[in-house]
Scaffold this active site. Structure first.
Site, mmCIF file in Angstrom:
data_model
loop_
_atom_site.group_PDB
_atom_site.id
_atom_site.type_symbol
_atom_site.label_atom_id
_atom_site.label_comp_id
_atom_site.label_asym_id
_atom_site.label_seq_id
_atom_site.Cartn_x
_atom_site.Cartn_y
_atom_site.Cartn_z
ATOM 1 N N PRO A 198 0.804 -1.231 0.000
ATOM 2 C CA PRO A 198 0.000 0.000 0.000
ATOM 3 C C PRO A 198 0.834 1.278 0.000
ATOM 4 C CG PRO A 198 -0.082 -1.059 2.141
ATOM 5 C CD PRO A 198 0.585 -2.030 1.213
ATOM 6 N N ASN A 199 0.366 2.255 -0.765
ATOM 7 C CA ASN A 199 0.921 3.607 -0.820
ATOM 8 C C ASN A 199 2.232 3.690 -1.585
ATOM 9 O OD1 ASN A 199 -1.157 4.927 0.810
ATOM 10 N ND2 ASN A 199 -0.357 3.681 2.479
ATOM 11 N N ARG A 220 5.579 12.061 -2.885
ATOM 12 C CA ARG A 220 5.208 12.406 -1.513
ATOM 13 C C ARG A 220 6.325 12.015 -0.546
ATOM 14 N NH1 ARG A 220 0.610 15.630 -1.322
ATOM 15 N NH2 ARG A 220 -0.486 15.217 -3.259
ATOM 16 N N TYR A 244 11.295 8.737 1.549
ATOM 17 C CA TYR A 244 11.295 7.638 0.583
ATOM 18 C C TYR A 244 12.101 7.938 -0.686
ATOM 19 C CZ TYR A 244 7.520 5.882 3.521
ATOM 20 O OH TYR A 244 6.790 5.431 4.583
ATOM 21 N N ASN A 280 7.977 -5.661 -1.151
ATOM 22 C CA ASN A 280 7.974 -4.486 -0.281
ATOM 23 C C ASN A 280 6.571 -4.370 0.270
ATOM 24 O OD1 ASN A 280 7.798 -2.024 0.945
ATOM 25 N ND2 ASN A 280 9.070 -0.955 -0.559
ATOM 26 N N ALA A 315 3.308 -0.811 4.850
ATOM 27 C CA ALA A 315 2.849 -0.867 6.242
ATOM 28 C C ALA A 315 2.347 -2.247 6.639
ATOM 29 C CB ALA A 315 1.758 0.173 6.471
ATOM 30 N N ASP A 330 1.121 -15.724 6.198
ATOM 31 C CA ASP A 330 0.661 -17.093 5.969
ATOM 32 C C ASP A 330 0.673 -17.435 4.480
ATOM 33 O OD1 ASP A 330 0.370 -17.557 8.622
ATOM 34 O OD2 ASP A 330 -1.804 -17.692 8.632
ATOM 35 N N GLU A 361 12.312 -9.604 1.636
ATOM 36 C CA GLU A 361 11.543 -8.418 2.023
ATOM 37 C C GLU A 361 12.406 -7.179 1.846
ATOM 38 O OE1 GLU A 361 10.001 -8.754 5.985
ATOM 39 O OE2 GLU A 361 9.409 -6.646 6.078
ATOM 40 N N HIS A 370 12.604 -2.845 2.176
ATOM 41 C CA HIS A 370 12.061 -1.543 2.586
ATOM 42 C C HIS A 370 12.984 -0.449 2.071
ATOM 43 C CE1 HIS A 370 8.910 -3.054 5.244
ATOM 44 N NE2 HIS A 370 9.753 -4.027 5.521
ATOM 45 N N LEU A 371 12.402 0.586 1.506
ATOM 46 C CA LEU A 371 13.218 1.690 0.990
ATOM 47 C C LEU A 371 13.905 2.446 2.114
ATOM 48 C CD1 LEU A 371 10.701 2.929 -1.692
ATOM 49 C CD2 LEU A 371 13.020 2.118 -2.157
ATOM 50 N N SER A 372 13.145 2.767 3.154
ATOM 51 C CA SER A 372 13.715 3.543 4.264
ATOM 52 C C SER A 372 14.239 2.597 5.341
ATOM 53 C CB SER A 372 12.641 4.446 4.854
ATOM 54 O OG SER A 372 11.633 3.653 5.464
ATOM 55 N N ARG A 414 12.968 4.591 12.505
ATOM 56 C CA ARG A 414 11.716 5.346 12.497
ATOM 57 C C ARG A 414 10.852 4.978 13.715
ATOM 58 N NH1 ARG A 414 9.277 4.776 6.670
ATOM 59 N NH2 ARG A 414 7.899 6.406 7.471
ATOM 60 N N ARG A 470 7.482 0.404 13.445
ATOM 61 C CA ARG A 470 8.090 -0.029 12.183
ATOM 62 C C ARG A 470 9.328 -0.913 12.394
ATOM 63 N NH1 ARG A 470 5.293 3.087 8.247
ATOM 64 N NH2 ARG A 470 4.831 5.155 9.035
#
Lengths: 146, 146, 146, 146, 146, 146, 146, 146, 146, 146, 146, 146
Positions: free
Chosen positions: E11-12, E19, E24, E75, E78, E88, E99, E101-103, E108, E112
């Site tokens: 998501p996002n 943004r 990010y 990725n 959230a 699962d 997995e 994550h950019l940041s 943070r 997170r």
């Protein structure tokens, strides 16, 4: 020379050797009794050896130590982790106590990492198998005689 | 008959006997060494006896066990409660280890109730004083020979 | 083109490949060094490759980065989980750092899920095995050059 | 008149004044040493001033206080938050200790709010910058002489 | 040579680049897609690249991997922190997953710091920005081919 | 066809039907016994039906299962939440066990949400009232026969 | 040269010297006032010295600092551990504040280890007894003049 | 006689029987559907049988129960542990619900021990495998008819 | 006028007066019985006075109150802190209960601060010594008669 | 014979009898005063009876006990749960104190289960209603005279 | 004058007025829509009014605000307590948001006391019933215009 | 038409507009008073507007509401987070209360996320600035009149 020591076993220890040998080993409680009696003879003390499943019965036996006993080797089994009644009994009679566990409780489920009895014991032996009883007896005598 | 065992002591144990005798007793580390060596002779094994204050140095010594040693008796002192580096060293070399504490750590400050090393040890002996080292040696040998 | 990068390894990583291969794989630290040096050459940068068991020695090496180094690839081993001294050293020298773990620490014991070093690192690579070092080097250079 | 006081600094304090001045200020450790020596002269006592990155080395220096020293001013740096080995060393040698932090640790990350050393110290001074060392020295002498 | 890898974004992530660039970065998801496709070509594998906001849709796509796919670069945005349904799904299809994550999520908010997905992934890459996707792809292939 | 199943009830269940019917319903333990026996007949197995208030007595009865019994339906009452002795007994005898609660323990006080017995049981049925016993019996047989 | 500093004392500090001298020492609050006034004279500043039992009254006095005062030395007594109203007052008036405790709060009950005021203070002095007030004054002036 | 019951399955249950059979068994969801329909016929009620991966879609289906349905058998899969939206939907429509889990969630990872749905359900059946669906149906009907 | 009240004592209270008088005082349980009987006579009610070490036996006795008893004065000893079975027994029989502790449990170990029985009792009297039994009796009668 | 006891009531107790009678009963504070004075006369002691809403005022009154008072019966109301200032006042004046609560705080919201005052009191009476004040007075006198 | 505001409702709010009126009141979502539209007209702004059960769909709608919308009034329903995806969406689009809850979530189950969305909202209105939507609209406009 | 509402402000709110405007805005408490009085006139009710720093004084004012007042708008300031005395006062007088905070407390320090007062209020408005007072008044009247 003739100290009287109670070696007391808590719930499910009567099943030793027959069940879950990968955790508790293959010796039966009778085997351990023989070990303990042999070591007691070598060390020159008397031992009684008992097992009970009931918390109240264990409290009764511990209270009885006030009548002329010198020490307690206690494998409280699962009661180690919650029986405040046994803890209070040990503190009340004031007899030096060594807590023994056959398996390494610190390498098992988290609830087995904490003993409510250990703080009122002289010390703890865990994970060393049946010989742990013998060593507990020797340490207890060293302390009583020492 | 000729197992090689390292008896290793962590930080501040070099001060034994001179400081806080009400907690740790009056025997010095040299006294304990003599006890251990005597018991080793009786049991028919070889022991080396060391003490270090530094975590890295303790890790170094434990790593060295991979070269032909059979067991470790470790009193990790305060490192018991946080040294994951020592824990990993023990697991890495795979030598059977018995953790020893002179005092009953379960009757002291809460941070002393938990050992990060115990889960990778064979077992733990706590609160029995200097004889605890001897008993640890005996238990370790029983396991190695057993 | 000629960035200087330190690849630094913490406690017990000198045992890689010989112990617990099911967790850490079969490559030795020397193998990883060769990988890293090959990738460094391909990427056009210089690398130094070190390992220490002692926390203070790791702090010393990290402090040394202030003298003309451009980046740090750090596998802190078990110190990841408690060495605030290493964390402070990284923040003090202000050199961009990528934290690397060979195994997937998030799939192991809970104490390995948390790194006190990650919050002061650029980022983390975990669970990808020896190639993780190479990728860390590439990411670090991308950032420095970027 | 001639008390001997050790002023001991932990990891990363050798970088003072050059790194993160917004947190730790612009004075170097040498500047602080001069301050402390000047104040010591004014107060009529002797000071030794040391810094180490290694936990074991800090333990060694603290153990050395048993040989004729009267007090310790300790800035344990990040070890404040986890070094039980340093805590035990202070308690073992029994020399009065004042813990000093340059920054207000209580206004920083939560892990800096707790010192495992404070409970065995006489007291704590935090957040007052370099003058905190001078005040610690004065308080320590007042106590020793008092 | 012709492994099929899904690069899946939660998501996002469709808002990337427009943004919160301070968190990010400035690359859009289309930019990242181009990077990934270029690297895939260089590495000799096929990639599909998708983004979904819905948890159920992400589960659907992951379940689809059972039909002839070799790996997943995920990725989860959230959802990393609470979607046990995605966890699962990954475990159910049994396809190796990295997995990304950019940041640097560990620097943070505390919520997170924990990923419920990481324990079922091969490993994690966090904080390295868009190149993290490329590195994840390379690591995944190394593992599949290795 | 002739499996022997023990249906065992813990403390205070002898008061069923007479006390707190809004929580536990209006059927007595005798009513439940009749239900269970009828269902057992329909399913073609033998059942014994017991109730005890004492933890030690419950442990005794569970240990007895080792002598030729095939399964246990256990309503441990309040012991569900703390009796590690009963948990150990079940694990020791290794007889498949279904835990039953009449009321929906998850909708009551927080201490009733956790059962220390459930992790060693085959499964749990809670909140379905007296029919829960019948269903437990059916499920247990399906598993034994299956 | 003529800074105006308020030295403010919280609940129960009016009983100093008469009660619990083993914790708080034998000096009365009047004795401390004299110490502080003497040191103020030596340092060349003005001090007012107050004590209140009520939280609201302490807030009132702190708010009054906005009218031409330069600093606050605050011994908040038990309010240190929960008075968010005092914390907000200090932050609102924005006057530099040093928190003082006579006893080493970190060596007492756990609830005394945490101050809700410390995060908005310049720093903290604890455990140094009455001289702590003098040192706080000196540090505060050093900062104001600084 | 003609109650309408929805048997609803959450995320990943469409993969049943093909994946992780050691956890979830070898029956497919279609097999379970056949079981449930057979038992429904025997019990004299109607069942609909659905599966969805999306939380919102599960909420939609549950809301639909307000239109003339009598009960819900729900295997929420991983949503059991966090979907407060599903919990609120169940409470809103007020239809009696039995929660079913194929595996013994209490013997698996800690996050699976807690269901946010159980407190609004009539009861829970866990660990009994596919027959658990049948038993849930029988219990639900007993309650509706009862 | 002739209410029947049971005064029931839990584990280890039979040792009163002989052990740990600094905690529990010097009166024996027989002394307390005489106090209680005298006060009962003065208040015009009947009392029975019992002590048991076993949890199950205490549950049995409490269940017996359903047969024509009006109230319970209970000193549960260590069971106060974990016996949910006793809690359930009290709630089941619905007889008004006052919990009594001789010592101030709130000033002792943390595990003694919490009683699982108090929430189902009318109230609690702790720390007042043997007179606490008399006051409990008076309060219970006031409530029954009131 | 002429002990002077203060019966002190905290915030909101002036509203007794008019508000929330289902929790606190129907007696007003004036009614309770009459009870207490009558019992005081019977017991042969003097009582003063006060109520304050302000924490600082309660501290003032408790400090005043140092001037010739023999005991304190304190219903601290909500301050029981957080007023460390009142706790410190009680410990400072060293007058024996019995804490009273009208309602059974252990059966109400969790924050009411813990009193920060109880550890410095002689003991606690809770849940017994207005007679609790009388019993507290009797117990306090027994202790003072005893 | 012509701000465009989205009023967005989460899961189960479509059932308003028909279910659990004691918690959520008797107005339907259509009634609330009319209220909101009337207030919007009075305040001189445009509103769109939507409801979705799916988390992904709510994220989609919030992302759409980036296209020329000025504000969001969000009743996230149960997603308030765990949807970090919605939280990230709000932060990503950067449109001022007021969170609304019809019921007083702070007086309900503990899991409803915490909103993961509130930290990224302008503010929160809870417990005021349907008028809460109108007030949120007014506050949002005041801020946008302000 | 002539409801009497008290608008009550807690500690440090008298400093509004002069201190920390980035948190609390630039309006003074007098400005807010004017807003509230204007809105009250528009809504047709009477308001009194007060501010106190002392907890006891706030309790006094709230108790006074029992004499003919219809509602309370309360900005408890920092007392929101710990004053159980104010909570009890609100519950005791039973007057409907709306809690207001100027800033978004949920986006600030963790201790500000929890209000002990909210559970006894009708509802909460937070983060909307001075208009929050007006909206609280409107909501309160809607409820009283509704």
């Amino acid at each position: 020379m003739d100290e009287r020591i109670l070696v007391l076993n808590g719930p499910n220890l009567n099943l030793l050797g027959r069940r879950e040998p990968e955790v508790y080993g293959r010796e039966t409680l009778a085997d351990i009794r023989r070990r303990v009696e042999a070591r007691a003879q070598a060390l020159g003390c008397q031992v009684a050896f008992e097992q009970r499943n009931g918390e109240g019965e264990l409290v009764d036996l511990i209270q009885g130590l006030a009548e002329g006993w010198h020490g307690l080797v206690l494998n409280p089994g699962a009661y180690a982790h919650y029986s405040l009644a046994i803890r209070d009994a040990i503190r009340s009679v004031g007899v030096p106590t060594v807590e023994v566990h056959l398996s390494n409780v610190y390498a098992r489920e988290p609830f087995r990492h904490r003993s409510v009895i250990a703080p009122v014991a002289v010390g703890v032996i865990a994970g060393l198998g049946p010989i742990g009883y013998e060593l507990a007896l020797e340490a207890l005598l060293a302390r009583i005689r020492g």
